[in-house]
Design a protein around this motif. Structure first.
Motif: not given
Length: 359
Positions: A245, A157-158, A161, A230, A228, A247
């Protein structure tokens, strides 16, 4: 009746054994790399090791073929394998930068016409490296490179982005549409390991540019493809920062007119790190952070818009969206004005912790 049931069991049992044996007699191709160097195509197969041993020494191995045409290179790669090559299991196609810049049409045409390849694999672009070097970057942690790349794109999931989940079939929908410029995930080697490098922009059947991580993240927010993202907010009166962050940030709309495009984002965020010593019991803190976050995001939108117009690449599909709405062409979209309207809702129940200055 019992004889019929017994006959069915035998038939299905034999069929299963036959298919299993047939699969073992094939070279299962999991990944393919394509480069174009010195006026020739270089095709590499990553082939899964399906030897009948508990723990084979190598999970996969590579073979190579070269040729003046992409067809010849593929044929030569297949001829180096003693078994019949099995392409229906293909997971990832890595295209080198040189090949993407000058021979993408030929490559796409071959992959589209090859009857034994299913269009559910992930096409990616190599950055700062040949495609074959990325495909060969195997080690104990990454025994099968194609599976590692697929996992990076689809399961982490990181990386959502800065990467894009798209298979070859959906890529072709954009590739053949004159009103949108397609985007693919770019892969690079960091410490000799495959990593997500941002998004590669294609235009006119060629690689146009590769967006950095910041612009790739903004694209996914604008395209409602990110869960995601940030952003750092500097402290007011001392060194340090607060990290917010985003969401559930799939609530961005594009309002397109002939003179303007208005980006409307209604996003949720939480505070994940803080080294500013903020008092989060004070409700005004959240309003202040929300305004600062919106301003930073607005600047990111503007930078993205400037890059997109400079590269003349409509990766948001503005022309397509406008045509679907009005049945008219969006003339000279690069010169229309971009505006943004951003609303940030910060979760007041988010947890924060001190961040060291050297982080």
């Amino acid at each position: 009746m019992k004889k019929i049931l017994l006959l069915c069991v035998i038939i299905f049992g034999i069929t299963g054994c036959y298919d299993y044996q047939e699969l073992n007699d094939r070279a299962i191709v999991s990944g393919i790399s394509i480069d174009f160097e010195n006026e020739e195509y270089i095709v590499n197969y990553e082939i899964l090791n399906n030897l009948k041993t508990e723990e084979p020494q190598y999970k996969a191995y590579m073979v190579e073929g070269r040729g003046e045409t992409v067809v010849e290179a593929f044929e030569n790669a297949s001829e180096t394998v003693s078994k019949e090559t099995y392409l229906s299991h293909l997971k990832v196609l890595i295209i080198g930068e040189n090949a993407a810049e000058s021979k993408l049409r030929d490559i796409v045409d071959y992959m589209l016409r090859e009857p034994y390849i299913r269009n559910i694999f992930s096409p990616v672009i190599a950055k700062n490296s040949s495609a074959r070097k990325i495909l060969a970057s195997t080690d104990k942690e990454t025994p099968v490179v194609s599976e590692k790349i697929e996992s990076l794109i689809r399961n982490n999931k990181y990386n959502e982005e800065i990467s894009l989940k798209i298979d070859f079939d959906h890529f072709m929908d954009q590739y053949e549409d004159e009103r949108i410029d397609p985007v693919l995930t770019a892969i690079e080697l960091i410490d000799e390991k495959p990593s997500i490098a941002g998004l590669a922009v294609l235009k006119g059947g060629k690689l146009k540019t590769i967006l950095d991580e910041e612009l790739s993240a903004v694209f996914n927010v604008l395209n409602n493809k990110s869960s995601y993202h940030s952003i750092k907010i500097p402290c007011n009166d001392k060194e340090g920062y607060t990290i917010l962050s985003l969401y559930d940030n799939k609530k961005t709309e594009l309002e397109i007119k002939e003179e303007t495009i208005k980006i409307k984002s209604k996003l949720n965020a939480s505070v994940v790190k803080d080294s500013c010593g903020l008092d989060f019991r004070d409700g005004t803190i959240y309003n202040d952070l929300s305004e600062k976050f919106a301003e930073v995001l607005k600047q990111e939108y503007e930078l993205f818009w400037m890059t997109m117009t400079k590269e003349e690449a409509d990766i948001l599909g503005l022309q397509k969206k406008y045509y679907q709405k009005t049945k008219k062409e969006l003339n000279d979209w690069k010169n229309i004005k971009m505006e943004s309207e951003i609303k940030i809702n910060i979760n007041k129940n988010g947890k924060t912790f001190e961040v060291k200055k050297d982080e």
